[in-house]
Design a protein around this motif. Structure first.
Motif, PDB file in Angstrom:
ATOM      1  N   TRP A   8     -11.436 -14.515   2.469  1.00  0.00           N
ATOM      2  CA  TRP A   8     -10.305 -15.452   2.579  1.00  0.00           C
ATOM      3  C   TRP A   8      -8.970 -14.723   2.466  1.00  0.00           C
ATOM      4  N   SER A   9      -8.893 -13.769   1.541  1.00  0.00           N
ATOM      5  CA  SER A   9      -7.665 -12.997   1.355  1.00  0.00           C
ATOM      6  C   SER A   9      -7.325 -12.191   2.615  1.00  0.00           C
ATOM      7  N   PHE A  10      -8.342 -11.579   3.229  1.00  0.00           N
ATOM      8  CA  PHE A  10      -8.159 -10.767   4.435  1.00  0.00           C
ATOM      9  C   PHE A  10      -7.652 -11.651   5.584  1.00  0.00           C
ATOM     10  N   GLY A  13      -3.972 -13.425   4.190  1.00  0.00           N
ATOM     11  CA  GLY A  13      -2.904 -12.468   3.875  1.00  0.00           C
ATOM     12  C   GLY A  13      -2.716 -11.391   4.922  1.00  0.00           C
ATOM     13  N   TYR A  14      -3.536 -11.402   5.980  1.00  0.00           N
ATOM     14  CA  TYR A  14      -3.406 -10.329   6.970  1.00  0.00           C
ATOM     15  C   TYR A  14      -3.696 -10.815   8.395  1.00  0.00           C
ATOM     16  N   LEU A  15      -4.932 -11.148   8.708  1.00  0.00           N
ATOM     17  CA  LEU A  15      -5.290 -11.473  10.099  1.00  0.00           C
ATOM     18  C   LEU A  15      -4.468 -12.634  10.640  1.00  0.00           C
ATOM     19  N   GLY A  86      10.885  -7.097   4.183  1.00  0.00           N
ATOM     20  CA  GLY A  86      10.492  -6.321   5.351  1.00  0.00           C
ATOM     21  C   GLY A  86       9.227  -5.508   5.119  1.00  0.00           C
ATOM     22  N   ARG A  87       8.250  -6.132   4.478  1.00  0.00           N
ATOM     23  CA  ARG A  87       6.960  -5.439   4.302  1.00  0.00           C
ATOM     24  C   ARG A  87       6.408  -5.113   5.683  1.00  0.00           C
ATOM     25  N   VAL A  88       5.923  -3.868   5.850  1.00  0.00           N
ATOM     26  CA  VAL A  88       5.534  -3.389   7.174  1.00  0.00           C
ATOM     27  C   VAL A  88       4.047  -3.599   7.452  1.00  0.00           C
ATOM     28  N   ALA A 111     -12.101  -2.745   8.124  1.00  0.00           N
ATOM     29  CA  ALA A 111     -11.688  -3.907   7.332  1.00  0.00           C
ATOM     30  C   ALA A 111     -11.342  -3.390   5.937  1.00  0.00           C
ATOM     31  N   THR A 112     -10.049  -3.402   5.607  1.00  0.00           N
ATOM     32  CA  THR A 112      -9.583  -2.798   4.359  1.00  0.00           C
ATOM     33  C   THR A 112     -10.306  -3.289   3.094  1.00  0.00           C
ATOM     34  N   PRO A 113     -10.684  -4.570   2.984  1.00  0.00           N
ATOM     35  CA  PRO A 113     -11.363  -5.005   1.760  1.00  0.00           C
ATOM     36  C   PRO A 113     -12.643  -4.220   1.450  1.00  0.00           C
ATOM     37  N   LEU A 114     -13.222  -3.558   2.463  1.00  0.00           N
ATOM     38  CA  LEU A 114     -14.431  -2.773   2.191  1.00  0.00           C
ATOM     39  C   LEU A 114     -14.124  -1.600   1.252  1.00  0.00           C
TER      40      LEU A 114
ATOM     41  N   TRP B   8      -9.208  -6.823  -9.023  1.00  0.00           N
ATOM     42  CA  TRP B   8      -9.677  -5.464  -8.730  1.00  0.00           C
ATOM     43  C   TRP B   8      -9.091  -4.939  -7.418  1.00  0.00           C
ATOM     44  N   SER B   9      -9.011  -5.806  -6.408  1.00  0.00           N
ATOM     45  CA  SER B   9      -8.448  -5.426  -5.108  1.00  0.00           C
ATOM     46  C   SER B   9      -6.969  -5.029  -5.249  1.00  0.00           C
ATOM     47  N   PHE B  10      -6.220  -5.804  -6.049  1.00  0.00           N
ATOM     48  CA  PHE B  10      -4.795  -5.548  -6.279  1.00  0.00           C
ATOM     49  C   PHE B  10      -4.598  -4.196  -6.974  1.00  0.00           C
ATOM     50  N   TYR B  11      -5.506  -3.889  -7.922  1.00  0.00           N
ATOM     51  CA  TYR B  11      -5.404  -2.615  -8.633  1.00  0.00           C
ATOM     52  C   TYR B  11      -5.862  -1.451  -7.747  1.00  0.00           C
ATOM     53  N   GLY B  13      -6.424  -1.262  -4.471  1.00  0.00           N
ATOM     54  CA  GLY B  13      -5.832  -1.128  -3.140  1.00  0.00           C
ATOM     55  C   GLY B  13      -4.317  -1.037  -3.145  1.00  0.00           C
ATOM     56  N   TYR B  14      -3.712  -1.141  -4.347  1.00  0.00           N
ATOM     57  CA  TYR B  14      -2.240  -1.154  -4.374  1.00  0.00           C
ATOM     58  C   TYR B  14      -1.665  -0.463  -5.620  1.00  0.00           C
ATOM     59  N   LEU B  15      -1.830  -1.054  -6.791  1.00  0.00           N
ATOM     60  CA  LEU B  15      -1.156  -0.528  -7.986  1.00  0.00           C
ATOM     61  C   LEU B  15      -1.552   0.923  -8.258  1.00  0.00           C
ATOM     62  N   GLY B  86      -0.375   6.196   8.449  1.00  0.00           N
ATOM     63  CA  GLY B  86       0.946   6.039   7.859  1.00  0.00           C
ATOM     64  C   GLY B  86       1.260   4.599   7.497  1.00  0.00           C
ATOM     65  N   ARG B  87       0.276   3.924   6.904  1.00  0.00           N
ATOM     66  CA  ARG B  87       0.534   2.556   6.433  1.00  0.00           C
ATOM     67  C   ARG B  87       1.653   2.610   5.407  1.00  0.00           C
ATOM     68  N   VAL B  88       2.603   1.670   5.509  1.00  0.00           N
ATOM     69  CA  VAL B  88       3.818   1.718   4.693  1.00  0.00           C
ATOM     70  C   VAL B  88       3.700   0.888   3.418  1.00  0.00           C
ATOM     71  N   ALA B 111       3.062 -10.991  -7.582  1.00  0.00           N
ATOM     72  CA  ALA B 111       1.714 -10.456  -7.336  1.00  0.00           C
ATOM     73  C   ALA B 111       1.196 -11.157  -6.077  1.00  0.00           C
ATOM     74  N   THR B 112       1.152 -10.414  -4.961  1.00  0.00           N
ATOM     75  CA  THR B 112       0.816 -11.022  -3.672  1.00  0.00           C
ATOM     76  C   THR B 112      -0.518 -11.782  -3.641  1.00  0.00           C
ATOM     77  N   PRO B 113      -1.551 -11.352  -4.390  1.00  0.00           N
ATOM     78  CA  PRO B 113      -2.797 -12.131  -4.348  1.00  0.00           C
ATOM     79  C   PRO B 113      -2.610 -13.609  -4.709  1.00  0.00           C
ATOM     80  N   LEU B 114      -1.521 -13.931  -5.423  1.00  0.00           N
ATOM     81  CA  LEU B 114      -1.297 -15.336  -5.760  1.00  0.00           C
ATOM     82  C   LEU B 114      -1.079 -16.172  -4.499  1.00  0.00           C
TER      83      LEU B 114
HETATM   84  N1  LIG Z   1      -5.199  -2.850   7.359  1.00  0.00           N
HETATM   85  C1  LIG Z   1      -4.328  -3.573   6.600  1.00  0.00           C
HETATM   86  N2  LIG Z   1      -3.004  -3.369   6.796  1.00  0.00           N
HETATM   87  C2  LIG Z   1      -2.069  -4.051   6.074  1.00  0.00           C
HETATM   88  O1  LIG Z   1      -0.866  -3.848   6.264  1.00  0.00           O
HETATM   89  C3  LIG Z   1      -2.522  -5.005   5.098  1.00  0.00           C
HETATM   90  N3  LIG Z   1      -1.887  -5.842   4.223  1.00  0.00           N
HETATM   91  C4  LIG Z   1      -2.844  -6.497   3.566  1.00  0.00           C
HETATM   92  N4  LIG Z   1      -4.070  -6.105   3.986  1.00  0.00           N
HETATM   93  C5  LIG Z   1      -5.331  -6.616   3.494  1.00  0.00           C
HETATM   94  O2  LIG Z   1      -5.327  -8.026   3.639  1.00  0.00           O
HETATM   95  C6  LIG Z   1      -5.778  -8.682   2.413  1.00  0.00           C
HETATM   96  C7  LIG Z   1      -4.680  -9.535   1.846  1.00  0.00           C
HETATM   97  O3  LIG Z   1      -3.565  -8.774   1.501  1.00  0.00           O
HETATM   98  P1  LIG Z   1      -2.592  -9.142   0.282  1.00  0.00           P
HETATM   99  O4  LIG Z   1      -1.242  -8.677   0.681  1.00  0.00           O
HETATM  100  O5  LIG Z   1      -2.704 -10.590  -0.066  1.00  0.00           O
HETATM  101  O6  LIG Z   1      -3.204  -8.327  -0.965  1.00  0.00           O
HETATM  102  C8  LIG Z   1      -2.829  -6.991  -1.155  1.00  0.00           C
HETATM  103  C9  LIG Z   1      -1.519  -6.956  -1.907  1.00  0.00           C
HETATM  104  O7  LIG Z   1      -1.525  -7.850  -3.013  1.00  0.00           O
HETATM  105  C10 LIG Z   1      -1.490  -5.551  -2.402  1.00  0.00           C
HETATM  106  N5  LIG Z   1      -0.863  -4.728  -1.380  1.00  0.00           N
HETATM  107  C11 LIG Z   1      -1.469  -3.909  -0.515  1.00  0.00           C
HETATM  108  N6  LIG Z   1      -0.560  -3.296   0.260  1.00  0.00           N
HETATM  109  C12 LIG Z   1       0.655  -3.767  -0.126  1.00  0.00           C
HETATM  110  C13 LIG Z   1       1.997  -3.526   0.290  1.00  0.00           C
HETATM  111  N7  LIG Z   1       2.306  -2.667   1.276  1.00  0.00           N
HETATM  112  N8  LIG Z   1       3.001  -4.178  -0.343  1.00  0.00           N
HETATM  113  C14 LIG Z   1       2.721  -5.052  -1.326  1.00  0.00           C
HETATM  114  N9  LIG Z   1       1.476  -5.335  -1.764  1.00  0.00           N
HETATM  115  C15 LIG Z   1       0.460  -4.705  -1.174  1.00  0.00           C
HETATM  116  O8  LIG Z   1      -2.849  -5.149  -2.596  1.00  0.00           O
HETATM  117  C16 LIG Z   1      -3.729  -6.183  -2.127  1.00  0.00           C
HETATM  118  C17 LIG Z   1      -4.942  -5.552  -1.494  1.00  0.00           C
HETATM  119  O9  LIG Z   1      -4.563  -4.814  -0.366  1.00  0.00           O
HETATM  120  P2  LIG Z   1      -5.619  -4.123   0.649  1.00  0.00           P
HETATM  121  O10 LIG Z   1      -6.816  -3.626  -0.069  1.00  0.00           O
HETATM  122  O11 LIG Z   1      -4.879  -3.092   1.414  1.00  0.00           O
HETATM  123  O12 LIG Z   1      -6.142  -5.223   1.679  1.00  0.00           O
HETATM  124  C18 LIG Z   1      -5.421  -6.362   1.983  1.00  0.00           C
HETATM  125  C19 LIG Z   1      -6.202  -7.576   1.478  1.00  0.00           C
HETATM  126  O13 LIG Z   1      -7.586  -7.392   1.620  1.00  0.00           O
HETATM  127  C20 LIG Z   1      -3.918  -5.185   4.934  1.00  0.00           C
HETATM  128  N10 LIG Z   1      -4.823  -4.479   5.668  1.00  0.00           N
END
Ligand SMILES: Nc1nc(=O)c2ncn([C@@H]3O[C@@H]4COP(=O)(O)O[C@H]5[C@@H](O)[C@H](n6cnc7c(N)ncnc76)O[C@@H]5COP(=O)(O)O[C@@H]3[C@@H]4O)c2[nH]1
Lengths: 181, 181
Positions: A8-10, A13-15, A86-88, A111-114, B8-11, B13-15, B86-88, B111-114
């Protein structure tokens, strides 16, 4: 279960954000990438979303298969999200050599969630082991399929590609699979 | 439950990716933002992660509180991730007027997951209603707190700020809360 929330998050929050803009991004990419070979002569204009069952994700597709070359990135999409101005959001374009010897352009990514599934299975405190990881990847794939089937905004703009690891001995499995889509 | 996987995804994949680089980003931001007032004269050098219990997220902090102004973005961090070259990753800097009448610089975001919690509670097929949403936000906060407590890479580089919606009548609740950290 983790798969349900991450699918759902993928989507949410993305697709759902990027797929409606994909065709326009490809158009403006072609306008700035005129070369000897026609832009996107062969190759799908859909986002190819790679889902390996073993959650083994590469950060560069060419590391997986030398018939794949990174070409360039699509233009950036900038969206204000949750306080980040301006998140990219961007995708990478790859040139894939098919068994026909011809180059196919495509927008492909894992698929990034993997990555989360993989990393969680390595962290003892996450309570998520390797045995259930494969099960969760399959559940993620099925849940995502159901969500996308119901999504009008995303219709026809993606392909979900499940990758089986029984083919790990074939060095060109990934390129063959991509060209097949 | 959704909260566990998204925390866990937020930590993972991001933090874990961005917090170790935060201090360097702020340093190079200050080198390019010399002005009359000292750069980051007052204000925390930690990432302020806003977690509203009602999951009501704004995309621009100044929409929530007019004592908050967007200043500029920190420099981009580019990382190859899962096939995207080069994901930003970037953060926004806000200037917050405190009750002392002085401006405090800070790096803040929700916190974007919200957003996923909020959007899932609006989609009937997600099986996630408004009543359990608040519970899941609280569980997300506690799970994230536990994960970050154990993280050496992220130590001292963040503040988790739980926002209670009982203060919705105070137009400067957000700025007062931020300055308090
Ligand atoms: N391929 C790809 N490119 C992207 O730009 C992208 N942005 C999000 N996602 C994936 O979609 C889903 C929803 O994203 P959300 O922003 O709610 O959670 C994100 C968000 O809360 C935070 N995060 C990740 N990248 C950023 C970012 N650049 N700025 C702020 N927060 C971020 O960490 C969570 C997990 O990120 P990912 O584990 O990379 O995968 C995400 C997630 O599975 C992406 N997947």
């Amino acid at each position: 279960n983790v798969a349900h929330g991450l699918a759902w998050s993928f989507y949410l929050g993305y697709l759902r954000l990027v797929l409606p803009r994909l065709n326009d991004s490809i158009k403006s990419f072609c306008a700035t990438h005129q070369s000897s070979s026609p832009c996107w002569g062969r190759g799908s204009r859909k986002l190819l979303i790679l889902i390996p069952l073993n959650a083994n994700i590469s950060h560069k597709l060419e590391d997986e298969d030398d018939n794949i070359r990174f070409y360039d990135n699509l233009p950036n999409n900038e969206i204000d999200r949750a306080g980040v101005r301006g998140r990219v959001y961007k995708h990478s374009v790859y040139r894939v050599l098919g068994e026909d010897g011809k180059a196919h352009d495509c927008v492909a990514e894992y698929a990034t969630p993997l990555l989360t599934f993989y990393n969680m299975s390595q962290e003892r405190s996450a309570g998520f082991g390797e045995p259930e990881r494969r099960q969760q990847v399959l559940l993620f794939y099925k849940t995502l399929q159901n969500i996308l089937d119901q999504s009008l905004e995303c219709r026809n703009r993606y392909r979900l590609i499940l990758l089986n690891d029984e083919h790990d001995d074939d060095p060109h499995y990934l390129s063959k699979t991509i060209v097949g889509h």
